[in-house]
Write a protein that holds these residues in place. Sequence first.
Motif, PDB file in Angstrom:
ATOM      1  N   UNK H 118      -3.674  -8.405  -7.707  1.00 17.74           N
ATOM      2  CA  UNK H 118      -2.863  -8.100  -6.536  1.00 17.74           C
ATOM      3  C   UNK H 118      -3.463  -8.735  -5.296  1.00 17.74           C
ATOM      4  N   UNK H 169       0.475  -0.390   1.638  1.00 14.13           N
ATOM      5  CA  UNK H 169       1.004   0.229   0.412  1.00 14.13           C
ATOM      6  C   UNK H 169       0.990  -0.740  -0.774  1.00 14.13           C
ATOM      7  N   UNK H 170       1.115  -2.007  -0.481  1.00 10.79           N
ATOM      8  CA  UNK H 170       1.183  -2.988  -1.561  1.00 10.79           C
ATOM      9  C   UNK H 170      -0.175  -3.501  -2.020  1.00 10.79           C
ATOM     10  N   UNK H 171      -1.217  -3.221  -1.259  1.00 17.59           N
ATOM     11  CA  UNK H 171      -2.530  -3.811  -1.562  1.00 17.59           C
ATOM     12  C   UNK H 171      -3.097  -3.288  -2.872  1.00 17.59           C
ATOM     13  N   UNK H 172      -3.873  -4.127  -3.537  1.00 21.49           N
ATOM     14  CA  UNK H 172      -4.623  -3.634  -4.694  1.00 21.49           C
ATOM     15  C   UNK H 172      -5.963  -3.067  -4.227  1.00 21.49           C
ATOM     16  N   UNK H 173      -6.491  -3.603  -3.164  1.00 25.71           N
ATOM     17  CA  UNK H 173      -7.712  -3.090  -2.527  1.00 25.71           C
ATOM     18  C   UNK H 173      -7.548  -3.296  -1.020  1.00 25.71           C
ATOM     19  N   UNK H 194      -4.806   2.849  -2.973  1.00 31.62           N
ATOM     20  CA  UNK H 194      -5.683   1.983  -3.763  1.00 31.62           C
ATOM     21  C   UNK H 194      -7.115   2.193  -3.272  1.00 31.62           C
TER      22      UNK H 194
END
Lengths: 251, 251, 251, 251, 251, 251, 251, 251
Positions: H118, H169-173, H194
């Motif tokens: 991501x 909200x979309x982040x993986x980290x 995350x």
Amino acid sequence: MNSDIRKLLEDVQSGAVSVDDALLKIKMSPFEDIGYAKVDLHRRVRQGAAEVIYGAGKTPEQIAGIIESMCRHGQSRILITRMNEEAAEFVAKTTSLDYRKDAKVGIVGGFPEPDGIGKIVIATGGTSDIPVAEEAALTAEILGSKVVRLYDVGVSGVHRLLAHMDLIMEASVVIAIAGMEGALASVVGGLADCPVIAVPTSVGYGASFGGISALLSMLNSCASGVSVVNIDNGFGAGFLANRINHMEVKK
Amino acid sequence: MNSDIRKLLEDVQSGAVSVDDALLKIKMSPFEDIGYAKVDLHRRVRQGAAEVIYGAGKTPEQIAGIIESMCRHGQSRILITRMNEEAAEFVAKTTSLDYRKDAKVGIVGGFPEPDGIGKIVIATGGTSDIPVAEEAALTAEILGSKVVRLYDVGVSGVHRLLAHMDLIMEASVVIAIAGMEGALASVVGGLADCPVIAVPTSVGYGASFGGISALLSMLNSCASGVSVVNIDNGFGAGFLANRINHMEVKK
Amino acid sequence: MNSDIRKLLEDVQSGAVSVDDALLKIKMSPFEDIGYAKVDLHRRVRQGAAEVIYGAGKTPEQIAGIIESMCRHGQSRILITRMNEEAAEFVAKTTSLDYRKDAKVGIVGGFPEPDGIGKIVIATGGTSDIPVAEEAALTAEILGSKVVRLYDVGVSGVHRLLAHMDLIMEASVVIAIAGMEGALASVVGGLADCPVIAVPTSVGYGASFGGISALLSMLNSCASGVSVVNIDNGFGAGFLANRINHMEVKK
Amino acid sequence: MNSDIRKLLEDVQSGAVSVDDALLKIKMSPFEDIGYAKVDLHRRVRQGAAEVIYGAGKTPEQIAGIIESMCRHGQSRILITRMNEEAAEFVAKTTSLDYRKDAKVGIVGGFPEPDGIGKIVIATGGTSDIPVAEEAALTAEILGSKVVRLYDVGVSGVHRLLAHMDLIMEASVVIAIAGMEGALASVVGGLADCPVIAVPTSVGYGASFGGISALLSMLNSCASGVSVVNIDNGFGAGFLANRINHMEVKK
Amino acid sequence: MNSDIRKLLEDVQSGAVSVDDALLKIKMSPFEDIGYAKVDLHRRVRQGAAEVIYGAGKTPEQIAGIIESMCRHGQSRILITRMNEEAAEFVAKTTSLDYRKDAKVGIVGGFPEPDGIGKIVIATGGTSDIPVAEEAALTAEILGSKVVRLYDVGVSGVHRLLAHMDLIMEASVVIAIAGMEGALASVVGGLADCPVIAVPTSVGYGASFGGISALLSMLNSCASGVSVVNIDNGFGAGFLANRINHMEVKK
Amino acid sequence: MNSDIRKLLEDVQSGAVSVDDALLKIKMSPFEDIGYAKVDLHRRVRQGAAEVIYGAGKTPEQIAGIIESMCRHGQSRILITRMNEEAAEFVAKTTSLDYRKDAKVGIVGGFPEPDGIGKIVIATGGTSDIPVAEEAALTAEILGSKVVRLYDVGVSGVHRLLAHMDLIMEASVVIAIAGMEGALASVVGGLADCPVIAVPTSVGYGASFGGISALLSMLNSCASGVSVVNIDNGFGAGFLANRINHMEVKK
Amino acid sequence: MNSDIRKLLEDVQSGAVSVDDALLKIKMSPFEDIGYAKVDLHRRVRQGAAEVIYGAGKTPEQIAGIIESMCRHGQSRILITRMNEEAAEFVAKTTSLDYRKDAKVGIVGGFPEPDGIGKIVIATGGTSDIPVAEEAALTAEILGSKVVRLYDVGVSGVHRLLAHMDLIMEASVVIAIAGMEGALASVVGGLADCPVIAVPTSVGYGASFGGISALLSMLNSCASGVSVVNIDNGFGAGFLANRINHMEVKK
Amino acid sequence: MNSDIRKLLEDVQSGAVSVDDALLKIKMSPFEDIGYAKVDLHRRVRQGAAEVIYGAGKTPEQIAGIIESMCRHGQSRILITRMNEEAAEFVAKTTSLDYRKDAKVGIVGGFPEPDGIGKIVIATGGTSDIPVAEEAALTAEILGSKVVRLYDVGVSGVHRLLAHMDLIMEASVVIAIAGMEGALASVVGGLADCPVIAVPTSVGYGASFGGISALLSMLNSCASGVSVVNIDNGFGAGFLANRINHMEVKK
């Protein structure tokens, strides 16, 4: 939530709701209606299997009340941290409670099947660090992770740790828990190739200063891939490790 | 010194010195005459091979002056610590000086044959700790110890240290030098069965706080047999290690 | 341990063990089989006369259990540190225990004949430091050192210390124990020509900050040959002093 | 000042000043008129021989201006502390200045005859403490005290201090100045029977933390009769010592 | 003591004592015989009226024992500090004890006539500082000083202090005792022209950090003539103030 | 007070009082008589509705006594802070006391009608901060301010705070109370356009260090318009907020 | 902002905008469109007269660029804090800049007429605190407050402060600025009956620890009505004081 | 490595190597030969695309030498952190170097295609935090992660952060980087679901104490899922974030 706003807009379009009423509604409840409540809702969905109660500073009655309320709202698994024996006894009168005295953790609803991407290895420097470790372990387990316990592998006898190196190498996350000089985090950080979460504990005396020594040591770890949580924060480490251990689920 | 007092007493006995004069002499110089000077004299005899000058805060002229004075009094070996390049250049004009820029150490008169009971192993966590390590090593060497250097064996790659475990096992004293989290002392302390002297260094940044993190870590070492000296105090560690390495000579 | 590997290699050579089985065996147990367990074995042999139990945080039952287990494995001398009275009473029911209430130390199996290279002198600044001093003294004694106690010789009455200067001069190791300003270590360090181990204690009030003042003072000692252990760490000082006091035995 | 108020009251009595005007005058200037200005006046009278300028943070021009202004108002002796060389050179162009580079102290008008009740002994632990000691010494001297310097008598060679014990015994005040572990204050405090003022210095490195270690050590001094001033505050110690040394003058 | 050595020398001169015996005697007992014991003897003579027992950490039995021993050796006045009620009750069974519960101070033998050169004013910032103030006051009184108490004159109502400015102006020594921000010392230091001894107390909460805030404040006092003792060290302040208050007696 | 001086001056004018007597009277009581008592009088007038008793460290009897004395002098409203249950029970026997156990606050005489210029919003990060918040709220209320409570709006769920943004925008003063990381003050400071008073609390564990973490965080707030009071100082925040909330009354 | 949303809703109602487009617009810009931008807009309107640039860490070119951009957008008054001379010279080439070297503050557009409810009094302990005080003063002045400067009234000469008590009594807000022991805040807090903002400065040496001592002192102030901002934060104090000084404008 | 041991065992089996020679070989190089070197080898394979050089404390010549050596061994991508301009210029003479002055980072061999699970979102509180953020970003990018920069979204204007909530909200980290009060980590931690890595920076002044304030704040974050690395440790955060962002690759 989008559907709520969409519905409102469609009602405006169709004339079912006046512009003023729509404006008021949008203005008065910007978060519940427009999207920020999704944070909380999303969380409940995402973490699903368990809700958490921080027991410290709550009376037995308060804890029991919250549990009852949660159960009424359909929550099937509940984790209570920093729960003292008195509270556990009180709750156990009315609820089926799995209480772990050592970790000061209570569990309602049992553990789910682990569904993470791998195993979380929890290593401690000594036996005195076990209560913090168990808080971390039970947190990760109730949230759906498989946990391997590797206790009393402190660096003053580094061969004990090395004898279990295969476990370290196989872990998806390692939680390194230690008081005193906190060196475990650095040694584990140098051996592991997965994220390492370091938890300083208040174990020790004199210049350990209630965990400051271990905390500083861990923050200064010369190994890459290590991050740190608050002193004695087993819950935080278990929560974060489980989150990392469910990374692949996300996208 | 005993002989000075004895001489005085004999002079009193023979009448060559009056009681009053003797009394005055004893009273006025209780230490030089009566025994405490033996401390210093004894030291010079005992450490024999070298006198030490702490160079920090002294001008090149002052250092050169002290060296000249020592040489005039028959001192054959001199160690100057915390000596900057400017001082070294000034001294080198008139004295045969072996200057080690990295360690900021100057040596006059060369090194003696080692005569200790074993070898001193000096281990560092990283390459940045080498200046402190060299100060320790050169100090021990000029005082008569054999030194084995084992640099850059920090615990984030613990196999580097373990690969040299035979050296650790054979040492009479180990000096463990590390900054950042200072975990080297604990790991070495767990492997060695000889006295371990830990030296925290000011290497690091952020929460290393100029060596405090390493210092606390070393004080809290969970390994037995470890003691600690001041931050960056390579000289102190080398001096103490050499003293331990000459233990059998004492009695 | 070498013989284990040699045996394995001979079995490979003779065909009694296959290459794959040998490889597995070597890989799976690198430490027990290949040499690192020797560390622990060596230690037991080396320290021989006594095993140590850290009593803090252990229940009376746990301590009694460990003692029993040790005795079953042939351990004849056991030292229990930080042992409270309740634990001592419990253990004394089934084991012949020599309990020293002041030092919170329990001893099983009595003391061996001292066999070190000299005497360890333990000096304290005040009478309040005696519990820490006794922990150090009993540790060194059960490990085989002769100990001379020199209590209440704090530097605010430096003549008390100087009156015993012969003891200081004859010591093979001095342990200097003090709280408050911890100046004893520097004064002793200036008088002694043997290794000096400084132990800060938490004795004091106000700006003594639970031993920090004494700790810093000792780390900054202007005397050479002084190193420091953790606040109140009498055991560590006694252990290290005994190790130094047995230096000549090593090679 | 009494005379001012008396005059005002007499004017009220005589009718020369109305009650309202008198009330306003009393209210508007409570301090200049009613008595608190006497504090400063008294001080000038009391300390008479010298006025002090704190040179740090002042430009050479500012210092020169203040000196000129003081001289114009009849001040015959002036002490400038923390005066850098640049300022000294600038001031020396127009004023007869006795500048002591080491102590960073400038003196205008020379020293008075000492008239205190005894001698102030200023002892330092090392040679690096001398700048602070000289600031103390010159301060006390310009204020009218006789000062005896006893430098480099640190406790790591306690015989050096004891060799001068007669000086300590004869002093009316002792100022003990030391960095690093600051133990000098305790030892001197134990030997002297007069007030002892301890001055921690920022001399040292590592765990000396810019004087904190010495400061804490001195605050915790186990000797009675010792008090402490700020790190490197030679002026404060000299000022206070002189005040104590003039005690009998007061009544 | 001189007479002891003189006697010995005369014996050597007369042949009554051999040189060897004299040498041994001088060497073996350098302090009792040659002069350092005079320190303690001198003290007893000098402070005469009272001996001090530090009660903290001593059992009621120990305190009673020391008092009895002192009385047997002719000590007529004894001050016991940090004495808890239990100890006071125990001692009162056999000794006529004047116990001040607030100050945790016990007095045997009553107070002498004050004979100092002036009055010691003891000012406190609040009522919570009174126990420390009373420890200081009673200490000074039993040692022979006249004490004036000026309690609850904290700087948040500076007029309360100013209302008593005559007392401050007349004092020979002022002891300023305050917790929290410790500003009293600076204000008093600016008003008084005598030595001011500042005592930080552990009164306060939050960022008072057990007295650190007041301590730092007092060390940084911008007023000259102020020095500081340890947190809550009422005894030390009273002892030193009394010593200063008897300055003129010395020479 | 002016009238007292005026009366005295009139008496001087009329001859009823001599100049000397008037001078003495003015000099002896400079503050009560000449104007500084106006500070206190002014305060009583200004804050009118309530007098405050700091209950910590006072016995139930002392608190009851002060209340009785105040009532006798006509004080109709009294606030007692840091009052424990025992004291409350004692006082309630003789006085009509409104005791709030959570806030440890007692109220005598009830609350006045709010008359400030606006509303004080008190926001807390969590439920554990409520006792401090209630101390602040009750203080402001008894002094005459309208208070809006906004509890448990910590920044880890920032939508909870934002949902009440209208309250923040309408406030005349906001008190932001939080422990742990204390971030609430910065977020509120960024949202509000009125003065924000930040109160760190000792809520938390480990590296919260009894409120230090929150305190530092608040002092470093990147938002303008934020100032800070001592850890857990709800009273101070409520007092100051009320003062700001009555600003327009002043001129 | 309401009008923006209203317009959008009306467009939806009229069919000019589709539901999907409206939904996207609402979702994509929740703050600019829905209301949170009002915070910033409100601020600009509210503070009107001046925009602030924090100059530290910005190049002269960057500062000049921001000023130019602001002016282009119609900003008539700009305050630049922590602006070094180099930046001032650069900016002065193209802009009419009023640069105050002492305070490191630059002003564009001059000062407005003061329109607050009263006067802000800014008091400093010493002359070294003036740069911080000027930063506060100029900030308050450019934002529309009348400022009275009361410099060098430190508590070591408390009469200097008291001589100006009328100013303190008349102030609407007092800013108390002091380094070293920071006692000024407490004394002022006790005299004033308006809000007092305390600013610790990094002025001092030794145990002032770069302002920590003053900071702690101010946080512990025993006077009510005092709050504290960060060390050397003159801007923050001036900004907050001005905000309080405009309280009555709000409603 | 297994193949090396296997080969050796096969040679023993076949008689090509004697048992003694094999034993020696195994003993002399336990790590390179028997398996621990796999750690390093594994790492190189795993991280593949880039090797890292810590530039601080290395001369331009040393850095250039290491780069050359790495390139000779086939390393195609190299990251140099904490590289000053002088070193960059020197290296650029002989190597194609992409130097980012702001981040003090040099890159050799360019960036690989991102292949993580991501996006890593890097948020900073202010513009002064950007150098640390860029170190983190470039580290993650050269290791194969896609990075989204979200700078200057500090919590004093929380709407700036909320306006980009979709990114969070979309982040993986998420890496949250902030100095001063460090509140960004808590707010982000409350919004994200995350793992959040918090990096305190040394940005700020006064009570920010070089990053301590932000560090403590982040450790105490009331949000779950947050862990912390050392002050200014952008590299560590980028390295760990990338590791988490490649979790799914592992099994």
